[in-house]
Write a protein that holds these residues in place. Structure first.
Motif, PDB file in Angstrom:
ATOM      1  N   ALA A  87       0.832  -1.197   0.000  1.00  0.00           N
ATOM      2  CA  ALA A  87       0.000   0.000   0.000  1.00  0.00           C
ATOM      3  C   ALA A  87       0.870   1.252   0.000  1.00  0.00           C
ATOM      4  CB  ALA A  87      -0.936  -0.015   1.207  1.00  0.00           C
ATOM      5  N   ARG A  89       3.837   1.604  -1.309  1.00  0.00           N
ATOM      6  CA  ARG A  89       4.414   1.818  -2.645  1.00  0.00           C
ATOM      7  C   ARG A  89       3.382   2.409  -3.609  1.00  0.00           C
ATOM      8  NH1 ARG A  89       9.420   0.192  -3.297  1.00  0.00           N
ATOM      9  NH2 ARG A  89      10.337  -1.336  -1.846  1.00  0.00           N
ATOM     10  N   ARG A  90       2.131   1.952  -3.514  1.00  0.00           N
ATOM     11  CA  ARG A  90       1.088   2.520  -4.375  1.00  0.00           C
ATOM     12  C   ARG A  90       0.864   3.997  -4.057  1.00  0.00           C
ATOM     13  NH1 ARG A  90      -1.415  -2.523  -3.232  1.00  0.00           N
ATOM     14  NH2 ARG A  90      -2.772  -1.535  -1.660  1.00  0.00           N
ATOM     15  N   GLU A  93       3.650   6.187  -5.484  1.00  0.00           N
ATOM     16  CA  GLU A  93       3.529   6.463  -6.911  1.00  0.00           C
ATOM     17  C   GLU A  93       2.641   7.677  -7.162  1.00  0.00           C
ATOM     18  OE1 GLU A  93       2.073   2.909  -8.693  1.00  0.00           O
ATOM     19  OE2 GLU A  93       3.901   1.742  -8.284  1.00  0.00           O
ATOM     20  N   THR A  94       1.576   7.792  -6.400  1.00  0.00           N
ATOM     21  CA  THR A  94       0.691   8.957  -6.534  1.00  0.00           C
ATOM     22  C   THR A  94       1.371  10.228  -6.053  1.00  0.00           C
ATOM     23  OG1 THR A  94      -1.264   7.569  -6.234  1.00  0.00           O
ATOM     24  CG2 THR A  94      -1.530   9.930  -5.837  1.00  0.00           C
TER      25      THR A  94
END
Length: 476
Positions: A87, A89-90, A93-94
């Motif tokens: 979570a 890492r996601r 990215e944002t």
């Protein structure tokens, strides 16, 4: 900032590897001006007693994180309810999108602090569930025994514990554990077919124990009943332009809304505040000094560190009528070239921080409140306020009075109902004619909304004599 009371929530010991999390954060903030990983766990409980029985009982537990990267005026933000590396890492990215072009220089970390503004207590564990219910039941019975005209009693207890940890790209870790407790009671009285209500509340960053003390809640019940009786005797409020004396303490909510928001850094950086561009200028009557102070122990609006990790400050906003400061978070402070003031606050891990008030109040003067009322020839004495509306761009406000009195020739007369105060903050500051020697803070019930986010705050002021406010009323 790591103390024994922080032992309950340790996400890097139980959920995330600290080194891996730091590596992900550094990747997300490479080339950024600022950023952080904000982790939070919050537990809360609320009990409501109404119609002679326990009506509601709720418990909530939530945790999650928010990861932010800031470049210039742009902020990238990702958040999740699961504390996992996937979570994280996601979210990275944002957040990374804000700093995709790079070129930023990472801002220096906030200074550390060893201060502790609230007790190491878990308000949810202060008393058993049965004891809380019994306190509310006794509150109801006591109120009804005081006056046979009491037809409705609503009482509530609420408690919360917020635990946060902030990780910065430089490896700095900061923690804070923030208790909160609150008691409210509202009483409706009927007389000759007419019903009126009165309410009171109290709270702060401490346990429930002081609020559940019998002497405390009995005093609260008596005060709520007094306000209800006052409203029963109230006459329709007059309308027109007249002088007004405001009572001390909670009436500072008018100061908070009509003036405080206009002194938050983002509104002034964007020049959307009525006070933009007026730094160093006289914006209030001589003697008017207004502060935002997040360092007062146990107060509802106090924070040891803000939600970016900056220690809370005692910030002078207006000094002897001169505008000398704004409330700043890190982003706006950097863009305006001034220090952060510890006012970067967020509702939860799911929200971006922004400049917000903590405890905002006006210092006392040397006028005797009785003398201020004696000087009021034809006006209103307002001691309680309910809801209000403010336009930040021009400071125009409308506030409803929950307790107010007609004053003529220095004599306080009948209470009035339906009174509203209408004006604008910039003009009202200039019309302050006398400042009382009775400065008081509110009882600990303030909650402030901004851009859809809600945070606890405190307000306060001495009695104030303000000339020429517009009073809206219903009298013929």
């Amino acid at each position: 900032m790591m103390t024994d009371q922080d032992a309950g929530f340790r996400p890097f010991d139980t959920d995330l590897d600290a080194d891996h999390a730091l590596g992900i954060l550094r990747e997300a903030t490479a080339g950024a001006d600022d950023g952080e990983l904000f982790l939070e766990r919050q537990r809360s409980e609320a009990l409501g007693f109404d119609d002679g029985r326990l009506k509601t009982a709720s418990y909530n537990a939530a945790e999650g994180f928010g990861l932010r990267a800031v470049r210039g005026e742009t902020a990238g933000y990702g958040h999740a309810t699961e504390l996992t590396e996937a979570a994280l890492r996601r979210a990275a990215e944002t957040a990374r999108l804000a700093a995709a072009q790079g070129g930023g220089t990472l801002a220096a970390p906030p200074a550390g602090t060893n201060k502790h503004l609230y007790a190491a207590v878990d308000p949810l564990e202060d008393a058993s569930f049965a004891k809380k219910v019994e306190t509310l039941r006794e509150t109801d019975a006591f109120a009804r025994a005081l006056d046979p005209g009491v037809v409705q009693v609503s009482a509530s207890l609420s408690a919360a514990l917020q635990e946060v940890e902030i990780l910065r790209p430089d490896g700095q870790r900061l923690r804070d554990v923030r208790p909160m407790a609150r008691f409210n009671v509202s009483i409706t009285v009927e007389r000759d077919g007419r019903r009126e209500s009165g309410g009171i509340g109290s709270g702060g960053r401490h346990g429930l124990a002081p609020l559940m003390d019998r002497a405390h809640w009995e005093a609260e019940v008596r005060e709520a009943l007094r306000i209800a009786r006052v409203n029963l005797a109230a006459e329709p409020a007059p309308a027109g332009v007249m002088d007004v004396v405001l009572g001390p303490g909670w009436p500072g909510i008018l100061l908070h809304e009509a003036i405080g928001h206009g002194l938050e850094g983002d509104f002034n950086r964007k020049k959307t505040s009525a006070f933009a561009g007026l730094m160093g200028k006289r914006i209030a009557s001589p003697g008017v000094t207004v502060l935002d102070d997040g360092t007062i122990p146990d107060r509802r609006g106090s924070i040891t560190i803000d939600d970016e990790g900056t220690p809370s400050h005692k910030t002078v906003l207006i000094e002897d009528g001169i505008l000398v400061g704004y409330m700043q978070d890190r982003q706006n402070a950097r863009l305006m070239g001034v220090p952060a003031t510890g006012n970067g606050r967020r509702e939860s891990y799911a929200h971006l921080p922004m400049p917000r008030m903590t405890n905002t109040y006006m210092l006392g003067g040397d006028a005797e409140p009785a003398a201020m009322l004696a000087d009021l020839k034809d006006g209103i004495y307002a001691t309680g306020f309910g809801g209000g509306q403010v336009d930040i761009t021009n400071g125009k406000f409308v506030f409803s009075c929950t307790e107010a009195y007609r004053v003529k020739n220095g004599k306080v007369g009948a209470p009035v109902k339906g009174a509203t105060l209408i004006g604008d903050g910039a003009t009202a500051l200039q019309k302050i004619r006398a400042i009382g020697n009775d400065m008081a803070l509110d009882p600990g019930v303030g909650t402030c909304g901004k851009n859809g986010q809600w945070v606890p705050v405190g307000v306060g002021q001495p009695s104030l004599y303000i000339g020429g406010l517009t009073v809206g009323g219903s009298a013929a």
